[in-house]
Structure formats: structure tokens, C-alpha cells
Enzyme design. Structure first.
Site, PDB file in Angstrom:
ATOM      1  N   ASN A 260       0.824  -1.210   0.000  1.00 53.38           N
ATOM      2  CA  ASN A 260       0.000   0.000   0.000  1.00 53.38           C
ATOM      3  C   ASN A 260       0.859   1.261   0.000  1.00 53.38           C
ATOM      4  O   ASN A 260       0.580   2.226  -0.720  1.00 53.38           O
ATOM      5  CB  ASN A 260      -0.921   0.009   1.224  1.00 53.38           C
ATOM      6  CG  ASN A 260      -2.173  -0.824   1.008  1.00 53.38           C
ATOM      7  OD1 ASN A 260      -2.600  -1.054  -0.114  1.00 53.38           O
ATOM      8  ND2 ASN A 260      -2.765  -1.295   2.101  1.00 53.38           N
ATOM      9  N   HIS A 265      -3.244   2.204  -2.643  1.00 53.99           N
ATOM     10  CA  HIS A 265      -4.301   1.318  -2.164  1.00 53.99           C
ATOM     11  C   HIS A 265      -4.993   0.557  -3.289  1.00 53.99           C
ATOM     12  O   HIS A 265      -5.478  -0.551  -3.075  1.00 53.99           O
ATOM     13  CB  HIS A 265      -5.326   2.125  -1.372  1.00 53.99           C
ATOM     14  CG  HIS A 265      -4.809   2.590  -0.043  1.00 53.99           C
ATOM     15  ND1 HIS A 265      -4.712   1.755   1.056  1.00 53.99           N
ATOM     16  CD2 HIS A 265      -4.312   3.797   0.365  1.00 53.99           C
ATOM     17  CE1 HIS A 265      -4.214   2.424   2.080  1.00 53.99           C
ATOM     18  NE2 HIS A 265      -3.960   3.667   1.682  1.00 53.99           N
ATOM     19  N   ASP A 269      -5.574  -3.341  -3.221  1.00 55.39           N
ATOM     20  CA  ASP A 269      -6.870  -4.005  -3.423  1.00 55.39           C
ATOM     21  C   ASP A 269      -6.765  -5.098  -4.489  1.00 55.39           C
ATOM     22  O   ASP A 269      -7.372  -6.169  -4.360  1.00 55.39           O
ATOM     23  CB  ASP A 269      -7.923  -2.980  -3.849  1.00 55.39           C
ATOM     24  CG  ASP A 269      -8.339  -2.067  -2.699  1.00 55.39           C
ATOM     25  OD1 ASP A 269      -7.998  -2.379  -1.548  1.00 55.39           O
ATOM     26  OD2 ASP A 269      -9.007  -1.049  -2.974  1.00 55.39           O
ATOM     27  N   GLU A 292      -5.965  -7.929   5.412  1.00 60.30           N
ATOM     28  CA  GLU A 292      -5.285  -8.869   4.517  1.00 60.30           C
ATOM     29  C   GLU A 292      -5.254 -10.269   5.112  1.00 60.30           C
ATOM     30  O   GLU A 292      -4.413 -11.090   4.756  1.00 60.30           O
ATOM     31  CB  GLU A 292      -3.860  -8.392   4.224  1.00 60.30           C
ATOM     32  CG  GLU A 292      -2.915  -8.388   5.400  1.00 60.30           C
ATOM     33  CD  GLU A 292      -2.958  -7.115   6.238  1.00 60.30           C
ATOM     34  OE1 GLU A 292      -2.006  -6.895   7.000  1.00 60.30           O
ATOM     35  OE2 GLU A 292      -3.936  -6.342   6.120  1.00 60.30           O
TER      36      GLU A 292
END
Length: 389
Positions: A260, A265, A269, A292
Site C-alpha cells: 500500500n 491502495h 486491493d 489482509e
């Protein structure tokens, strides 16, 4: 006559209220397309009813039959197309219905026989209805009792319209006017059948929309929005009364914060979705229990079998390339495995698997650790056993 006018006004009012309710529900549910098209069809029906009430015997009544009737079926077809998406577009159907309706108006304008005028707008209605029924049959027939019933009703209504078209040469002579045709016994019979079937079709369509909405909300309450896996609440609910022995696997993507921080982000994802896809392809119940962190339920599996499954997922993920990361970037994940008996709550196995996962990360990550109460020494390499107390 006064009674009939009053009844038609009541029908128009009911259709109008239903149209407003459907429009409001469409907005409330995030612009639900099916409800929006149903609302349009109901508005169209309201206008038609008012025309039949106050415009009987005038040219506007023919306009209602030639244009608004096919338009109503087109709007209903659009609602069905939104309900069962994925089939080819409706441009050809819309163009055909519009052409037939325009032809009916032109034939009226040039004084063509009523039989020809009626045949044109009857064909327009049939094309729109058969398209709607075909769409339902292709994607929904037999899969849902509501959609099966809806398909049958649309075909029945289309069948009545075909019979009405076939009967035109018999009931309409050369000197028949549209007014006498619209007041004929055969036309009254069709309108009675249509008045009976149309509300049933609308009710079935609305019932399906409500059912689909409930199913959507239920799915959203049980599944993680990013990965489509079960969420923590659903995983806990499924294990509350498990009643079977088996194994559980806890897994965690290593150094995920780094992904990240370095790549954003959106990249994070995408990594989570990729890992979730591997879990889903394992064929076992999988859930996302944290950012996660994930879990797998393996009923009937022994520790060795569960560890083998975890190892295969570990290898597959470590070899995976990610479109949002540099081509040579390889990620890893750590796994904790625990077994449970049928007589004990699965949540206890969750705690042991979580402890084994912590041990895997403490031992260097990118490995599988099986919880072992007898204190086995960790094996060499990435796949070993360790006591995770």
C-alpha cells in the site's frame, strides 16, 4: 356508462400511484433500472386508461391503440431486459415496433381499411411481447418459480394478441370503422383477457424485483464487497453449530502495508483480490476476516491434507505476477493450520490456527505452520510443523 367511467378513473389512479411508488423505490434502491422501466410502463397505462375513458370515438383513441399500446409493451420489455441482463441489445426490436406503429398511423392517415391499420399495431405489440418472453426464457425460465410464471404469462398474453390478429379478417369488414371495431365483441374479449393478464404480469415482475433486491442485500450482508468471499460475520455464523471434525487455515499476506505504501491502495486491493481468487479456486469455504487476513474451512480434512492445501496456495501466490506491481515483484503469504474435533467449537480451532499463523510470521514468513500440541520442531524450508502455543 357513468359506472364504467368511474371504474376507469379508479384504475387510472391506481396505476398512477403504483407508477409513483415504483419511481420512488427505483431512486431509493440506487436507480434500479427495472423499477424505473416498470414505472414508465405504468405511466403509459395510466394515460391509455384516461384516453379510453375520455377520448372514446376520437382520433386520439386510435393513437392510443396504435402508439401507446406497443410503447407500453416496449417499456415492460425494457424492464425485463434490465431484470435479466446480458442478452443482445433491443435496438432492432425497438426499430421494428416503432416502424409498425408509424405504419398504422400512416395507414389511418391515408384512409386504409381498418383491418390493415389494426394489423400493423397488433404486430407491433406482438413483436414487443415476444421479445420480452424470449429474454425471460433464455436466462430465467426454470431457474425461478416467479420468472417461470412471468414467462408463461407473457407468452399467454402474446398468444391472445396473435389470435386477435388472426381474427381480424373475420370480424372486420370493408365498411367497419375503428369505433365499431373497438366496441366489437371480439375486441371486448381481448381487452378482458389483457385486463386480467396485465396486472398479473406487473405483480410478478414487481415480486421478482423485490426478491432480487432481498437476495442482493442478503449477499451484501454475508460477503466481503472487495473479494466476494464470505465476511467475518458469516464465517462466525457458519462455525457456530458446525458439528463436524476438520481443519481450518488462517492466512495473511506478508508485508502488505509495504504494498500500500509503495504502490497505493488500488494496487493493494488488486493484490487482495488476486489472493482471494486463489482461495476461492481451492474449492473450500473461504472468508476474509480482516484487512489482509483470510480463513479457510476444511470439514473432514486432517492436518496433513490441510497443510498440503495451504502449501499449494502459498506456492501459487508466490509465483503470481500482479499487473499493478513491477513485473519482478513477488509477494508471499503465511499460513497457520489447526484441526478440531466434532465435539469442540470451531472457534477454538480458529484461535489455534491464528496462533500457528503468528508462529509462521515469527519464523520468517512465507511458510505454513501446523499447530501441534506435542511440540514438534519446525521443519526446514518454508513448510514445517511448529508448536504454536
Amino acid at each position: 356508462m357513468t359506472t364504467l367511467v368511474g371504474l376507469n378513473i379508479v384504475i387510472a389512479a391506481v396505476l398512477g400511484v403504483l407508477a409513483l411508488l415504483c419511481a420512488a423505490a427505483s431512486v431509493t434502491l440506487g436507480r434500479n433500472a427495472t423499477l424505473a422501466w416498470v414505472s414508465g410502463a405504468l405511466v403509459n397505462g395510466t394515460v391509455q386508461t384516461l384516453i379510453l375513458t375520455f377520448g372514446a370515438g376520437t382520433a386520439i383513441e386510435f393513437f392510443s391503440a396504435a402508439v401507446l399500446a406497443p410503447l407500453g409493451f416496449l417499456l415492460a420489455g425494457q424492464a425485463i431486459a434490465a431484470l435479466v441482463p446480458g442478452l443482445p441489445g433491443r435496438r432492432m426490436v425497438i426499430a421494428t415496433v416503432a416502424t409498425l406503429s408509424a405504419t398504422a398511423v400512416m395507414l389511418c392517415w391515408f384512409g386504409a381499411p381498418i383491418a390493415a391499420q389494426a394489423a400493423a399495431f397488433e404486430l407491433a405489440c406482438i413483436v414487443a411481447m415476444l421479445d420480452a418472453a424470449w429474454r425471460l426464457q433464455q436466462r430465467a425460465f426454470g431457474q425461478s418459480h416467479l420468472l417461470t410464471a412471468l414467462t408463461i404469462m407473457v407468452y399467454v398474453l402474446a398468444g391472445f394478441t396473435v389470435l386477435r390478429l388472426a381474427a381480424l379478417p373475420v370480424h372486420i369488414g370493408a365498411d367497419v370503422t375503428f369505433l365499431s371495431f373497438s366496441r366489437s365483441g371480439s375486441e371486448a374479449l381481448f381487452l378482458s383477457a389483457a385486463s386480467l393478464l396485465t396486472p398479473i404480469i406487473i405483480i410478478l415482475l414487481l415480486a421478482r424485483v423485490i426478491t432480487a433486491t432481498i437476495e442482493t442485500f442478503q449477499h451484501q450482508s454475508e460477503h466481503d464487497s472487495l473479494t466476494g468471499l464470505f465476511n467475518r460475520r458469516m464465517m462466525d455464523a457458519m462455525t457456530a453449530e458446525y458439528g463436524r471434525s476438520g481443519a481450518v487455515i488462517f492466512c495473511d499476506i506478508d508485508h502488505f502495508k509495504r504494498v500500500n505504501d509503495l504502490y497505493g491502495h488500488e494496487a493493494g486491493d488488486q493484490v487482495i483480490r488476486s489472493f482471494a481468487l486463489l482461495l476461492n479456486h481451492s474449492g473450500h469455504v473461504a472468508g476474509r476476516i480482516g484487512g489482509e487476513e483470510f480463513a479457510l474451512l476444511l470439514p473432514g480434512c486432517a492436518a496433513q491434507e490441510a497443510a498440503d492445501i495451504a502449501e499449494s496456495i502459498r506456492i501459487a501466490f508466490h509465483q503470481l505476477t500482479h499487473a499493478t506491481l513491477p513485473e519482478d515483484e513477488r509477494l508471499s503469504a503465511s499460513f497457520g493450520v489447526a484441526v478440531h474435533k466434532a465435539s469442540e467449537p470451531v472457534r477454538k480451532a480458529f484461535a489455534r490456527a491464528d496462533s500457528a499463523l503468528y508462529a509462521a510470521k515469527a519464523a520468517g514468513r512465507n511458510r505454513v505452520v501446523v499447530h501441534n500440541p506435542h511440540g514438534h520442531v519446525p521443519g526446514t524450508g518454508s513448510y514445517g510443523e511448529q508448536r504454536a502455543a
